[in-house]
Design an enzyme around this catalytic site. Structure first.
Site, PDB file in Angstrom:
ATOM      1  N   LYS A  13       0.831  -1.202   0.000  1.00  0.00           N
ATOM      2  CA  LYS A  13       0.000   0.000   0.000  1.00  0.00           C
ATOM      3  C   LYS A  13       0.867   1.255   0.000  1.00  0.00           C
ATOM      4  O   LYS A  13       0.537   2.257  -0.632  1.00  0.00           O
ATOM      5  CB  LYS A  13      -0.929  -0.006   1.213  1.00  0.00           C
ATOM      6  CG  LYS A  13      -2.039  -1.049   1.158  1.00  0.00           C
ATOM      7  CD  LYS A  13      -2.985  -0.863   2.331  1.00  0.00           C
ATOM      8  CE  LYS A  13      -4.166  -1.824   2.262  1.00  0.00           C
ATOM      9  NZ  LYS A  13      -3.773  -3.213   2.474  1.00  0.00           N
TER      10      LYS A  13
ATOM     11  N   GLU B   3      -3.013   6.540   7.970  1.00  0.00           N
ATOM     12  CA  GLU B   3      -3.586   7.633   7.203  1.00  0.00           C
ATOM     13  C   GLU B   3      -4.783   8.218   7.951  1.00  0.00           C
ATOM     14  O   GLU B   3      -5.290   7.624   8.913  1.00  0.00           O
ATOM     15  CB  GLU B   3      -4.000   7.161   5.806  1.00  0.00           C
ATOM     16  CG  GLU B   3      -4.987   6.027   5.777  1.00  0.00           C
ATOM     17  CD  GLU B   3      -5.170   5.446   4.375  1.00  0.00           C
ATOM     18  OE1 GLU B   3      -4.225   5.530   3.560  1.00  0.00           O
ATOM     19  OE2 GLU B   3      -6.247   4.892   4.105  1.00  0.00           O
TER      20      GLU B   3
ATOM     21  N   HIS C 113     -14.100  -3.111   9.143  1.00  0.00           N
ATOM     22  CA  HIS C 113     -13.405  -2.665   7.921  1.00  0.00           C
ATOM     23  C   HIS C 113     -13.445  -3.722   6.836  1.00  0.00           C
ATOM     24  O   HIS C 113     -12.603  -3.746   5.947  1.00  0.00           O
ATOM     25  CB  HIS C 113     -11.951  -2.274   8.225  1.00  0.00           C
ATOM     26  CG  HIS C 113     -11.834  -1.334   9.379  1.00  0.00           C
ATOM     27  ND1 HIS C 113     -12.301  -0.040   9.331  1.00  0.00           N
ATOM     28  CD2 HIS C 113     -11.336  -1.509  10.629  1.00  0.00           C
ATOM     29  CE1 HIS C 113     -12.084   0.541  10.495  1.00  0.00           C
ATOM     30  NE2 HIS C 113     -11.515  -0.326  11.291  1.00  0.00           N
TER      31      HIS C 113
ATOM     32  N   ARG D  97      -5.962  -8.820  -7.916  1.00  0.00           N
ATOM     33  CA  ARG D  97      -6.578 -10.147  -7.931  1.00  0.00           C
ATOM     34  C   ARG D  97      -8.055  -9.990  -8.262  1.00  0.00           C
ATOM     35  O   ARG D  97      -8.563  -8.873  -8.365  1.00  0.00           O
ATOM     36  CB  ARG D  97      -6.433 -10.821  -6.568  1.00  0.00           C
ATOM     37  CG  ARG D  97      -6.947  -9.941  -5.424  1.00  0.00           C
ATOM     38  CD  ARG D  97      -6.956 -10.640  -4.101  1.00  0.00           C
ATOM     39  NE  ARG D  97      -7.127  -9.740  -2.972  1.00  0.00           N
ATOM     40  CZ  ARG D  97      -8.264  -9.225  -2.560  1.00  0.00           C
ATOM     41  NH1 ARG D  97      -9.379  -9.501  -3.207  1.00  0.00           N
ATOM     42  NH2 ARG D  97      -8.324  -8.428  -1.518  1.00  0.00           N
TER      43      ARG D  97
END
Length: 651
Positions: free
Chosen positions: A120, A204, A239, A296
Site C-alpha cells: 500500500k 492515514e 473494515h 486479484r
C-alpha cells in the site's frame, strides 16, 4: 502471440472462491485440481474437483501458504496453470515468480505489478507521482512506534492503521487517541504478519462519512485495458465489506468515466495484466481519493458479472492463454443493478466475532432468474477456526436497484443455516432498512444505524413457544395412516390413548428456557405438513418453516430462524466445576500472547490474553479491576469456545 494450452487448472485456494473458479473451468472443458489442508479433506471444494492433493497441516502457514507444496501439486497433477483465488497467496509476488520459474501460468498479473501495488505504501507513492489525489498519511519505511506517533500527530486523530501488504480488514485498526496507538500498532502488526507474512504498516487520516467505491479493471497481454464499471462497497463491519452493489447508486456518467479512466491509467502505469480492482474513497462532494489496488479477483466480482453479462474467471483464463480482450471500452455493458451480501459464520450480537461448529442445517435460496448463490459449504460441513468465516455469497440482479433489493431479501428469507451462528438476520435488517432502500450509503452506515440493525435480543413471546412445542411434538410423531387424512391416527396432535390429555415440554432457545403445556385436542389448528408449520386462526392461515435436524428444531418466526432444543430437566446436571471469576474464550482459536502473570494486579479494561481466530486477533480484557489468580492457557495453545483462560479475583 501464440495461444498457450490449458487443459488442467489447479486452484490454490479453498471455500467459495475455489468452487467458483472450478465452475467456470469445467464449463470451458478444463480439468480442475483442488488442494486442501488436513482438516479440509472432505470440504466442498475438494468434492467438486476432478483431482485433489493433500497439503497437510491445518493452519494456513502449514497448508495453503506453502508455495513449494503448491508448485509440487501442480506438477504432480499435470496442471499447466494455477489460479490463486483471493486471500492467501493471491497477491504474493514471490508466488507469482515461483509459478513462472516452474514453467507454469499464473492466473493473475505479473509479479512486478504485484510488487508495485502489493505494498500500500509503494502504491500510494506511485499514485502520488502520477497526480492521483491521496488521503493524508504516512507510508514510509520506518516502522517504530515513535514514527507512527509523530505521523499521527501531524495527520490528526482519528487515524487508520493498515497492513501495507494486505487487505480484507486484516491488520487494520482505527485509533481514536494517542494513548491507544502503541497497543493498536502492535496488534495490527501481529495480525499482518500472521495473515500476510509481512508486518509493515501505514497510517492515514480516517476520513469521516466516505463511500467506498471501486473500479473493476481488466487488461490483456496486448496492451489493452478497460474498466468494467464500478461497485459500491460502503456497508462494512470490522473494515470488511458485507454488502456490495453495482453500479454505485447516484454516480453520474461523468464521475464514473473519471474514476474509470484514473483506474485504467493506474493499471497501465504498472504494466498490469488480468483482473484487478482500484479502490477509492468518495466523499460527499464527489472528490475521490486513491486507497489501494487489489491485484486479484475480488470477492464481490459477481455483481460486476451480473450487470455486464461477462464471466470474469473465463476472461482470466483466456488472458492467461494469450488471448486479447473480446470487447472495447465503448462496448462494456451496464445492464440493470446487482446487490451481493456475504454470509458469514459470526455473531453480530457479540461484535461480529467469528463462529465455529458444524453446519447441522444448510439450505440455499432457490435458483432462478436474477438469483445467484456462490458458496463453499454444504450441510454437515465443519466451520473451523483456521480460515475466513465466510460461508458464501447471495447475489440478486434486477432491472433497477429496488427490484434487486427485494429479490435479495426474498433469497435471504429462503436461506436456512443451523448449528453455527451467522449474520443472516442482520443482512436482512440491512437490506430492509429505509436508509439502505434510499441508497444513503457510507462506511459509517452500520454504526450509525446500530440500534435498528443490532437490536437487543428480545424475549421470545408465548406464541413462539407454543408453536415450537407443537412443531416438536408433531415432528416426533410419525404419521401412521397415509390413506385416510381424517383418521385420528393420521393427525400429528400427540393424542395417546390411556395417557394424560396434556404434555409438558421443557424447551430452550436463545439461552431462554420455557415449559409449554400442550393439550391434545382431536383437531389442532396447528399442523406440520412436511417442513411447513401451518397455523389457522380466525380464517387466516400462516406458514412457518419448521425443520428438524437431530435433537434440534429450526423454526422460522419473526423473520429469523430459531434453534430450539428439548430439555430433560431430570437428566440435566449443572457443571460441577466452575472457576469463580473465570474469563472464557469467546470462540475456538489459538492463544497468541499472554499479557499478564499470576499474581499481577490489573485495572478494568486491561488486555490479559490475545486470541487469534479466523485470521483476526481478539483481546480478552479485564471486566473489572482485580488480581490475576491463575492462568489456564499458554501461548500457542488451541482452545475451544467457553474454555476458562484466566481467573480474575475482583479487587
Amino acid at each position: 502471440m501464440s495461444i498457450t494450452h490449458i487443459d488442467t487448472l489447479l486452484v490454490a485456494n479453498r471455500g467459495e472462491i475455489a468452487c467458483r473458479v472450478m465452475s467456470t473451468a469445467k464449463a470451458m472443458g478444463i480439468k480442475t485440481v483442488a488442494v486442501h489442508s488436513a482438516i479440509d479433506r472432505n470440504a466442498r471444494h475438494v468434492r467438486e474437483a476432478d483431482l485433489a492433493i493433500d497439503l497437510g497441516g491445518a493452519k494456513p502457514a502449514d497448508s495453503y501458504l506453502r508455495i513449494d507444496a503448491l508448485i509440487a501439486a501442480a506438477k504432480a497433477s499435470g496442471a499447466q496453470a494455477i489460479h490463486p483465488g483471493y486471500g492467501f497467496l493471491s497477491e504474493n509476488a514471490g508466488f507469482a515468480r515461483a509459478i513462472e520459474a516452474a514453467g507454469l501460468l499464473f492466473l493473475g498479473p505479473p509479479a512486478s505489478a504485484i510488487d508495485a501495488m502489493g505494498s500500500k505504501s509503494a502504491a500510494k507513492a506511485l499514485m502520488e507521482a502520477a497526480g492521483v489525489p491521496l488521503v493524508p498519511g504516512y507510508h514510509g519505511e520506518a516502522q517504530d512506534v515513535e514514527t507512527f506517533r509523530a505521523a499521527a500527530e501531524v495527520i490528526g486523530y482519528p487515524v487508520l492503521l493498515k497492513a501495507a501488504a494486505g487487505g480484507g480488514g486484516k491488520g487494520m485498526k482505527v485509533v481514536e487517541r494517542e494513548s491507544e496507538l502503541a497497543e493498536a500498532l502492535a496488534s495490527a502488526q501481529r495480525e499482518a504478519q500472521s495473515s500476510f507474512g509481512d508486518s509493515r504498516m501505514l497510517v492515514e487520516k480516517y476520513v469521516l462519512k466516505p463511500r467506498h467505491v471501486e473500479i473493476q479493471v481488466f487488461a490483456d497481454q496486448h496492451g489493452h485495458c478497460l474498466y468494467l464499471n464500478e461497485r459500491d462497497c460502503s456497508i462494512q463491519r470490522r473494515h470488511q465489506k458485507v454488502v456490495e452493489e453495482a453500479p454505485a447508486p447516484g454516480l453520474s456518467a461523468e464521475l464514473r468515466r473519471a474514476m474509470g479512466e484514473a483506474a485504467v491509467k493506474a493499471a497501465q502505469a504498472i504494466g498490469y495484466v488480468g483482473a484487478g480492482t482500484v479502490e477509492f474513497l468518495l466523499d460527499e462532494r464527489g472528490d475521490f481519493f486513491f486507497m489501494e489496488m487489489n491485484t486479484r479477483l475480488q470477492v464481490e466480482h459477481p455483481v460486476t458479472e451480473l450487470i455486464t453479462g461477462l464471466d470474469l474467471v473465463a476472461w482470466q483464463i483466456r488472458v492467461a492463454r494469450g488471448e486479447a480482450l473480446p470487447i472495447t471500452q465503448e462496448q462494456v455493458p451496464l445492464i440493470g443493478h446487482a446487490i451481493e451480501v456475504r454470509l458469514y459464520a459470526e455473531d453480530p450480537d457479540n461484535d461480529f466475532l467469528p463462529a465455529t461448529g458444524t453446519l447441522a442445517l444448510y439450505r440455499e435460496a432457490n435458483a432462478g432468474p436474477g438469483r445467484r448463490v456462490d458458496s463453499g459449504v454444504s450441510e454437515d460441513d465443519e466451520v473451523s477456526p483456521f480460515y475466513d468465516p465466510m460461508l458464501g455469497k447471495l447475489i440478486a440482479w434486477g432491472e433497477n436497484r429496488e427490484e434487486a433489493r427485494l429479490r435479495l431479501l426474498a433469497m435471504l428469507k429462503e436461506t436456512c443455516v443451523g448449528g453455527v451462528r451467522t449474520n443472516l438476520a442482520f443482512l436482512s435488517r440491512v437490506l430492509a432498512h429505509p436508509a439502505f432502500a434510499n441508497a444513503e450509503l457510507d462506511t459509517g452506515f452500520i454504526p450509525r444505524h446500530e440500534a435498528q440493525l443490532l437490536p437487543p435480543v428480545a424475549e421470545l413471546p408465548a406464541e413462539f413457544w407454543q408453536l415450537a412445542a407443537e412443531a416438536f411434538v408433531q415432528s416426533e410423531t410419525p404419521r401412521q395412516r397415509h390413506d385416510d387424512p381424517h383418521s385420528p391416527w393420521s393427525n400429528h396432535n400427540g393424542l395417546r390413548l390411556g395417557l394424560p390429555a396434556q404434555t409438558d415440554l421443557h424447551l430452550s432457545c436463545q439461552n431462554e428456557r420455557q415449559v409449554v403445556r400442550l393439550r391434545h385436542a382431536s383437531a389442532s389448528t396447528v399442523r406440520l405438513q412436511g417442513e411447513v408449520l401451518q397455523v389457522e386462526r380466525d380464517g387466516l392461515r400462516q406458514q412457518h418453516l419448521a425443520i428438524r435436524r437431530g435433537d434440534s428444531l429450526y423454526l422460522q418466526f419473526g423473520g429469523e430462524l430459531h434453534s430450539i432444543q428439548r430439555v430433560d430437566p431430570i437428566a440435566e446436571v449443572e457443571a460441577s466445576h466452575q472457576h469463580h471469576g473465570g474469563l472464557t474464550a469467546p470462540m475456538n482459536g489459538s492463544i497468541v500472547r499472554l499479557l499478564v502473570e499470576a499474581g499481577q494486579q490489573v485495572e478494568a479494561g486491561t488486555a490479559l490474553v490475545v486470541l487469534e481466530a479466523m485470521k483476526m486477533e481478539h483481546s480478552i480484557r479485564a471486566p473489572h479491576a482485580g488480581t490475576v489468580k491463575a492462568l489456564y492457557c499458554s501461548e500457542g495453545e488451541l482452545v475451544s469456545e467457553g474454555t476458562v483462560l484466566v481467573e480474575l479475583e475482583e479487587a
